[in-house]
Each structure stands twice: as structure tokens, then as C-alpha cells.
Design a protein around this motif. Structure first.
Motif, PDB file in Angstrom:
ATOM      1  N   THR A   1     -10.401  11.277  52.935  1.00  0.00           N
ATOM      2  CA  THR A   1      -9.789  10.431  53.602  1.00  0.00           C
ATOM      3  C   THR A   1      -9.431  10.527  55.050  1.00  0.00           C
ATOM      4  O   THR A   1      -9.900   9.527  55.580  1.00  0.00           O
ATOM      5  CB  THR A   1      -8.274  10.582  52.930  1.00  0.00           C
TER       6      THR A   1
ATOM      7  N   LEU B   1     -15.959  10.680  41.941  1.00  0.00           N
ATOM      8  CA  LEU B   1     -15.121  11.963  41.534  1.00  0.00           C
ATOM      9  C   LEU B   1     -14.854  12.054  39.851  1.00  0.00           C
ATOM     10  O   LEU B   1     -14.757  11.027  39.236  1.00  0.00           O
ATOM     11  CB  LEU B   1     -13.518  11.689  42.147  1.00  0.00           C
TER      12      LEU B   1
ATOM     13  N   VAL C   1      -6.993   4.886  46.321  1.00  0.00           N
ATOM     14  CA  VAL C   1      -8.210   5.202  46.175  1.00  0.00           C
ATOM     15  C   VAL C   1      -8.540   5.680  44.800  1.00  0.00           C
ATOM     16  O   VAL C   1      -8.133   6.781  44.438  1.00  0.00           O
ATOM     17  CB  VAL C   1      -8.716   6.145  47.429  1.00  0.00           C
ATOM     18  N   VAL C   2      -9.662   5.109  44.332  1.00  0.00           N
ATOM     19  CA  VAL C   2      -9.757   5.451  42.651  1.00  0.00           C
ATOM     20  C   VAL C   2     -10.645   6.619  42.802  1.00  0.00           C
ATOM     21  O   VAL C   2     -10.534   7.566  41.716  1.00  0.00           O
ATOM     22  CB  VAL C   2     -10.409   4.313  42.308  1.00  0.00           C
TER      23      VAL C   2
ATOM     24  N   TYR D   1      -2.214   9.674  45.774  1.00  0.00           N
ATOM     25  CA  TYR D   1      -3.590   9.230  46.043  1.00  0.00           C
ATOM     26  C   TYR D   1      -3.692   8.856  47.442  1.00  0.00           C
ATOM     27  O   TYR D   1      -2.728   9.137  48.101  1.00  0.00           O
ATOM     28  CB  TYR D   1      -3.687   8.167  45.113  1.00  0.00           C
ATOM     29  N   GLY D   2      -4.918   8.799  47.956  1.00  0.00           N
ATOM     30  CA  GLY D   2      -5.409   8.010  49.098  1.00  0.00           C
ATOM     31  C   GLY D   2      -4.697   6.612  48.738  1.00  0.00           C
ATOM     32  O   GLY D   2      -4.990   5.943  47.903  1.00  0.00           O
TER      33      GLY D   2
ATOM     34  N   GLU E   1      -3.797   9.826  53.201  1.00  0.00           N
ATOM     35  CA  GLU E   1      -3.976  10.865  52.006  1.00  0.00           C
ATOM     36  C   GLU E   1      -2.499  11.077  51.470  1.00  0.00           C
ATOM     37  O   GLU E   1      -1.748  11.589  52.347  1.00  0.00           O
ATOM     38  CB  GLU E   1      -4.687  12.039  52.243  1.00  0.00           C
ATOM     39  N   LYS E   2      -2.133  10.765  50.357  1.00  0.00           N
ATOM     40  CA  LYS E   2      -0.821  10.953  49.710  1.00  0.00           C
ATOM     41  C   LYS E   2       0.236  10.823  50.651  1.00  0.00           C
ATOM     42  O   LYS E   2       1.071  11.493  50.595  1.00  0.00           O
ATOM     43  CB  LYS E   2      -0.948  12.423  48.984  1.00  0.00           C
TER      44      LYS E   2
HETATM   45  C1  G1P Z   1      -8.699  12.730  45.646  1.00  0.00           C
HETATM   46  C2  G1P Z   1      -8.635  12.123  47.072  1.00  0.00           C
HETATM   47  C3  G1P Z   1      -7.453  10.644  46.889  1.00  0.00           C
HETATM   48  C4  G1P Z   1      -8.071   9.963  45.650  1.00  0.00           C
HETATM   49  C5  G1P Z   1      -7.949  10.766  44.511  1.00  0.00           C
HETATM   50  C6  G1P Z   1      -8.545   9.929  43.279  1.00  0.00           C
HETATM   51  O1  G1P Z   1      -7.308  13.451  45.480  1.00  0.00           O
HETATM   52  O2  G1P Z   1      -8.292  12.970  47.993  1.00  0.00           O
HETATM   53  O3  G1P Z   1      -7.744  10.324  48.017  1.00  0.00           O
HETATM   54  O4  G1P Z   1      -6.973   8.996  45.774  1.00  0.00           O
HETATM   55  O5  G1P Z   1      -8.924  11.692  44.659  1.00  0.00           O
HETATM   56  O6  G1P Z   1      -8.175  10.504  42.032  1.00  0.00           O
HETATM   57  P1  G1P Z   1      -7.158  14.544  44.319  1.00  0.00           P
HETATM   58  O7  G1P Z   1      -6.795  14.018  42.970  1.00  0.00           O
HETATM   59  O8  G1P Z   1      -8.393  15.544  44.519  1.00  0.00           O
HETATM   60  O9  G1P Z   1      -5.994  15.436  44.757  1.00  0.00           O
END
Ligand code: G1P
Length: 291
Positions: free
Chosen positions: A234, A129, A206-207, A171-172, A193-194
Motif C-alpha cells: 500500500t 493475494l 483493497v481486495v 484493509y487498505g 493501510e488499515k
Molecule cells: C493485505 C493488504 C491490504 C489489503 C488486504 C486484503 O493485508 O496489505 O491492503 O486490504 O491484504 O486482504 P493483510 O490481510 O495481509 O493484513
């Protein structure tokens, strides 16, 4: 060995407005190069050879950045600016392929990953990501260690780090019997998730680095909308974990969340003071601030 990495870059970057109003948030500069370059370099350092951008019509500048620019190269050549020419033509090693596919609708991270299905085919792959920069002191970076572990155990690897309690709902979060040591993986019992803090199974978040088996694509096709009314990666990982071992890998490096303004400023400071040519002067500037 894993050679393909998916980088979902279709998000509009609302947390980074106004900077991201007319340029992609991934193109915002950290010291002297766009944030996305750090993420692509991390993947390349780990051994990835094919970068799959899952992108959006407003983000062509990301593809342009990793492409050649004939006009600019010719101009630099005529002006004998060979250092700059070398710099812009060597952003990526020549064996790295950058491929892009579109995410036509913002239906969530799981959906973004699924958009790369045809390019990934039957291969296992990594997901990075782009909001989060991961800085490793070692040449064997965290992603490399996750990929190595995947080769050995065949268990999907999910990179995690501890976060303060008040941040777990962003976060996850993984469920593990015992927290792994840095640089190590343990089988996880679940992932959510969150979650709200009172229901969160741990504070290991989850990074945004994953090593996943090809079959996750079939699971993503069956994943219903989840948190935030989006198709969540997730949730597909939670499904995978019902039938086979999935491991949480605890990172040893440092993260910078460049999706947030303060995380971005922190990244500029950390990468700035270590910059090969600018670092010493930048440190001096910080001292002169005297705050
Ligand atoms: C996403 C993932 C999440 C993770 C995070 C890390 O969330 O769904 O599980 O912990 O990135 O940055 P978002 O930041 O897109 O809401």
C-alpha cells in the motif's frame, strides 16, 4: 499484454489455525480442491501465463500440487483410472508456467512482492493475494477487466469493494472523489493501510488484486516499514500515485475471505452448490439440515 502474476504464499496463516498448523492455509480444501487452485485459475482465466509463487520452506506442497506426480500418474494408468488421471494432469493448461521464489523473512506484503523482482524483470504484472477468492459470474472476470483497463490507460489498477465501517481498519482503504460503478475504474487521490474509522478516507477496501507497473519494484526498494512494522505494498502504491495516475477498480464479482474461518465456510457453501457433479446433492443436504 500482462502475462505475469505474483502470488505471495509465504504467510503462516495464523488466522486459520489449527488447520494451517502442518499444511499451508492455501492447501485447505474448498469443496474438492485446494483454495490456491481457485486463485491460480482466476489468474489463468484473465490471461496470465506465468504464476510466480513467493513462498516459504514449509509450503512445498503448493509447488508439488502444480507439478506432475509421476508415481501417482503411473499408478492411475495401470489401474485404468483414466478420469482421475485426466483430472490430475489437467489442473493447469500446459502453457502455464509456475515459478517459485522464497521470501526468506516475514517482512510484509511489499517485501514479498519485491522478492519476485528478478523474475518479473521489466514487465508489468498482476498481484493476487491467495486468502481471498473472487467469484465472477462472467467469463471476462474482474482481473481480466483490470488488465484490459491497464493496457488502455497505463494506470495501475487496484481492486476495491465496499466494506462495513467496523472493518475498514483491517484493509487498505482508497481515497476517491466519487465511488466508481461496479466494473469501472476511477483515478484515486490516495491509499492508506488499515486506517482507524475516524481517519479512513472511504469505506472502499483493497481486495487483494492489483495490476502494477514494473517500476513499483524500485519504489518497494525505497519503502520504509509502515503499518504493523512491515514493508507495505500500500505504501509503495501511495508513492507511485504521487507521480502518476493510479486507479481504483470496483469489482463486480463476489469475494470470500478464506483467511477467516467464517469466510471459508461461506466459500464452501457457494462453490459447493455450484459444483458440476456434487452441487445437486449438496443442496439437498443443506435442505435436510432444516435450520
Ligand atoms: C493485505 C493488504 C491490504 C489489503 C488486504 C486484503 O493485508 O496489505 O491492503 O486490504 O491484504 O486482504 P493483510 O490481510 O495481509 O493484513
Amino acid at each position: 499484454m500482462i502475462k505475469k502474476a505474483i502470488l505471495p504464499v509465504a504467510g503462516l496463516g495464523t488466522r486459520f489455525l489449527p488447520a494451517s498448523k502442518s499444511i499451508p492455509k492455501e492447501m485447505v480444501t474448498v469443496v474438492d480442491r485446494p483454495a490456491i487452485e481457485y486463485v491460480v485459475r482466476e489468474a489463468v482465466a484473465a490471461g496470465i501465463e506465468q504464476i510466480i509463487l513467493v513462498t516459504h520452506s514449509s509450503k512445498a506442497s503448493i509447488e508439488n500440487y502444480f507439478d506432475r506426480n509421476f508415481e501417482l500418474e503411473t499408478t492411475l494408468e495401470h489401474k485404468k483410472k483414466f478420469d482421475l488421471l485426466k483430472e490430475i494432469t489437467e489442473i493447469l493448461p500446459s502453457h502455464i508456467q509456475v515459478i517459485s521464489v522464497r521470501q526468506p523473512q516475514p517482512l510484509g506484503l511489499g517485501h514479498a512482492v519485491l522478492c519476485a523482482k528478478a523474475v518479473v524483470g521489466d514487465d508489468d504484472f498482476a498481484v493476487l493475494l491467495p486468502d481471498v477468492l473472487v467469484k465472477d459470474a462472467d467469463s471476462k472476470n474482474d482481473l481480466f477487466l483490470m488488465m484490459q483497463r491497464f493496457e488502455q490507460s497505463q494506470a495501475a489498477q487496484i481492486m476495491v469493494e465496499a466494506v462495513p465501517d467496523h472493518l475498514v481498519d483491517q484493509y487498505g482503504i482508497v481515497d476517491v472523489e466519487q465511488s466508481p460503478a461496479e466494473g469501472e475504474s476511477v483515478v484515486m487521490q490516495g491509499i492508506v493501510e488499515k486506517p482507524a474509522i475516524d481517519t479512513a478516507p472511504s469505506n472502499l477496501s483493497v481486495v487483494g488484486r492489483y495490476v502494477l507497473p514494473a517500476k513499483i519494484m524500485q519504489l518497494l526498494e525505497q519503502t520504509p516499514k509502515g503499518a504493523g512494522n512491515e514493508i507495505q505494498l500500500t505504501d509503495a502504491i501511495a508513492m507511485l500515485q504521487q507521480t502518476e495516475a493510479v486507479e481504483a477498480y470496483r469489482m463486480k464479482g463476489q469475494t470470500f475471505d478464506c483467511g477467516s474461518k467464517i469466510g471459508y465456510l461461506k466459500a464452501v457453501l457457494h462453490y459447493g452448490v455450484e459444483h458440476v457433479t456434487l452441487g445437486a446433492d449438496f443442496k439437498q443436504l443443506i435442505k435436510e439440515l432444516d435450520i
